[in-house]
Design a protein around this motif. Structure first.
Motif, PDB file in Angstrom:
ATOM      1  N   UNK A  18       0.840  -1.185   0.000  1.00 20.25           N
ATOM      2  CA  UNK A  18       0.000   0.000   0.000  1.00 20.25           C
ATOM      3  C   UNK A  18       0.874   1.233   0.000  1.00 20.25           C
ATOM      4  N   UNK A  19       0.269   2.381  -0.005  1.00 16.91           N
ATOM      5  CA  UNK A  19       1.057   3.616   0.011  1.00 16.91           C
ATOM      6  C   UNK A  19       0.925   4.281   1.365  1.00 16.91           C
ATOM      7  N   UNK A  20       1.980   5.002   1.721  1.00 17.84           N
ATOM      8  CA  UNK A  20       2.052   5.661   3.024  1.00 17.84           C
ATOM      9  C   UNK A  20       2.423   7.120   2.826  1.00 17.84           C
ATOM     10  N   UNK A  21       1.656   8.024   3.383  1.00 24.33           N
ATOM     11  CA  UNK A  21       2.047   9.432   3.327  1.00 24.33           C
ATOM     12  C   UNK A  21       2.826   9.835   4.576  1.00 24.33           C
ATOM     13  N   UNK A  54      17.219   0.527   1.865  1.00 22.14           N
ATOM     14  CA  UNK A  54      17.511   0.971   0.504  1.00 22.14           C
ATOM     15  C   UNK A  54      16.305   1.551  -0.203  1.00 22.14           C
ATOM     16  N   UNK A  55      15.311   1.968   0.580  1.00 20.06           N
ATOM     17  CA  UNK A  55      14.081   2.477  -0.016  1.00 20.06           C
ATOM     18  C   UNK A  55      13.140   1.360  -0.428  1.00 20.06           C
ATOM     19  N   UNK A  56      13.572   0.112  -0.232  1.00 17.15           N
ATOM     20  CA  UNK A  56      12.782  -1.045  -0.641  1.00 17.15           C
ATOM     21  C   UNK A  56      12.029  -1.617   0.559  1.00 17.15           C
ATOM     22  N   UNK A  57      11.167  -0.801   1.127  1.00 19.59           N
ATOM     23  CA  UNK A  57      10.442  -1.220   2.314  1.00 19.59           C
ATOM     24  C   UNK A  57       8.989  -0.774   2.198  1.00 19.59           C
ATOM     25  N   UNK A  58       8.082  -1.671   2.484  1.00 16.24           N
ATOM     26  CA  UNK A  58       6.650  -1.361   2.373  1.00 16.24           C
ATOM     27  C   UNK A  58       6.212  -0.218   3.277  1.00 16.24           C
ATOM     28  N   UNK A  59       6.928  -0.021   4.379  1.00 15.34           N
ATOM     29  CA  UNK A  59       6.523   1.013   5.330  1.00 15.34           C
ATOM     30  C   UNK A  59       7.088   2.388   4.997  1.00 15.34           C
ATOM     31  N   UNK A  60       7.927   2.492   3.982  1.00 15.93           N
ATOM     32  CA  UNK A  60       8.498   3.786   3.607  1.00 15.93           C
ATOM     33  C   UNK A  60       7.454   4.724   3.047  1.00 15.93           C
ATOM     34  N   UNK A  61       7.633   6.036   3.230  1.00 13.56           N
ATOM     35  CA  UNK A  61       6.645   6.988   2.719  1.00 13.56           C
ATOM     36  C   UNK A  61       6.670   7.066   1.187  1.00 13.56           C
ATOM     37  N   UNK A  62       5.496   6.976   0.603  1.00 15.17           N
ATOM     38  CA  UNK A  62       5.366   7.054  -0.849  1.00 15.17           C
ATOM     39  C   UNK A  62       4.979   8.450  -1.318  1.00 15.17           C
ATOM     40  N   UNK A  63       4.601   9.286  -0.374  1.00  9.71           N
ATOM     41  CA  UNK A  63       4.308  10.690  -0.659  1.00  9.71           C
ATOM     42  C   UNK A  63       4.700  11.476   0.591  1.00  9.71           C
ATOM     43  N   UNK A  96       0.807  11.164  -5.434  1.00  7.11           N
ATOM     44  CA  UNK A  96       1.275   9.798  -5.641  1.00  7.11           C
ATOM     45  C   UNK A  96       0.559   8.835  -4.694  1.00  7.11           C
ATOM     46  N   UNK A  97      -0.121   7.857  -5.267  1.00  7.04           N
ATOM     47  CA  UNK A  97      -0.772   6.809  -4.480  1.00  7.04           C
ATOM     48  C   UNK A  97      -0.143   5.449  -4.733  1.00  7.04           C
ATOM     49  N   UNK A  98       0.927   5.420  -5.503  1.00  9.45           N
ATOM     50  CA  UNK A  98       1.580   4.158  -5.816  1.00  9.45           C
ATOM     51  C   UNK A  98       2.662   3.849  -4.799  1.00  9.45           C
ATOM     52  N   UNK A  99       2.763   2.582  -4.440  1.00  6.49           N
ATOM     53  CA  UNK A  99       3.841   2.166  -3.556  1.00  6.49           C
ATOM     54  C   UNK A  99       5.145   2.240  -4.343  1.00  6.49           C
ATOM     55  N   UNK A 100       6.117   2.923  -3.761  1.00  7.17           N
ATOM     56  CA  UNK A 100       7.420   3.080  -4.409  1.00  7.17           C
ATOM     57  C   UNK A 100       8.422   2.203  -3.689  1.00  7.17           C
ATOM     58  N   UNK A 101       8.813   1.136  -4.324  1.00  9.23           N
ATOM     59  CA  UNK A 101       9.703   0.168  -3.705  1.00  9.23           C
ATOM     60  C   UNK A 101      11.147   0.456  -4.111  1.00  9.23           C
TER      61      UNK A 101
END
Length: 178
Positions: A21-24, A48-57, A141-146
């Motif tokens: 999912x995406x996280x603001x 490395x930015x490859x984490x589901x909990x990282x902010x996507x916006x 941005x609502x996309x998850x950025x892995x």
């Protein structure tokens, strides 16, 4: 999957999930800018930015946006990239070609809004730490950025946050994580 699990659980059970999912991340006009930058760099650079909990916006109040963006961009671009075999590497290879291709599309579609980074080394699988800045009213941005890509959306008033949290086409509610 969580909906399926919930159907088979006792009614008084607690289910804690962490899925895609995406996280603001919201940085208000009263924020301590240096602490907010440190936190945002840590969150966006974690794994490395490859984490589901990282902010996507990253939603930043316009009153502090210029200073926040300058400091964030400087610190984020300094994260060491390379092989995870080196102990001080923060941003390492992204092993899935589909993610690298996704970032190529993101960089192409946002080329006018990239303020740093925007480079993919396909041979090593490295995405340079990238900062994209565009107003919150312009396609949040609502996309998850892995990967190590930060999309910063300055906003002018608290009411402007509705562009993100109360989007009319339902993308926030369909993919929200937290």
């Amino acid at each position: 999957n969580s909906d399926k699990l919930l159907q088979d659980m006792k009614s008084e059970s607690l289910l804690v999930i962490n899925g895609s999912g995406h996280n603001p991340l919201v940085v208000t006009d009263t924020a301590d800018i240096d602490r907010a930058v440190e936190a945002a760099v840590l969150l966006k650079g974690f794994n490395g930015g490859q984490d589901c909990a990282g902010p996507d916006a990253i939603l930043v109040h316009a009153h502090i946006a210029k200073e926040f963006i300058e400091k964030f961009q400087l610190r984020f671009s300094m994260l060491k990239t390379g092989s995870f075999a080196a102990h001080d590497t923060i941003i390492g290879p992204i092993p899935r070609i589909t993610e690298l291709q996704k970032f190529a599309g993101i960089f192409h579609n946002n080329r006018d809004d990239i303020i740093s980074g925007g480079v993919i080394d396909f041979r090593r699988g490295i995405v340079e730490p990238t900062v994209i800045v565009r107003g919150i009213e312009r396609y949040p941005n609502y996309n998850e950025l892995y990967g190590p890509v930060a999309i910063i959306h300055p906003y002018k008033t608290d009411e402007d946050l509705s562009y993100y949290f109360q989007d009319f086409d339902g993308k926030y509610n369909a993919n929200r994580m937290y």
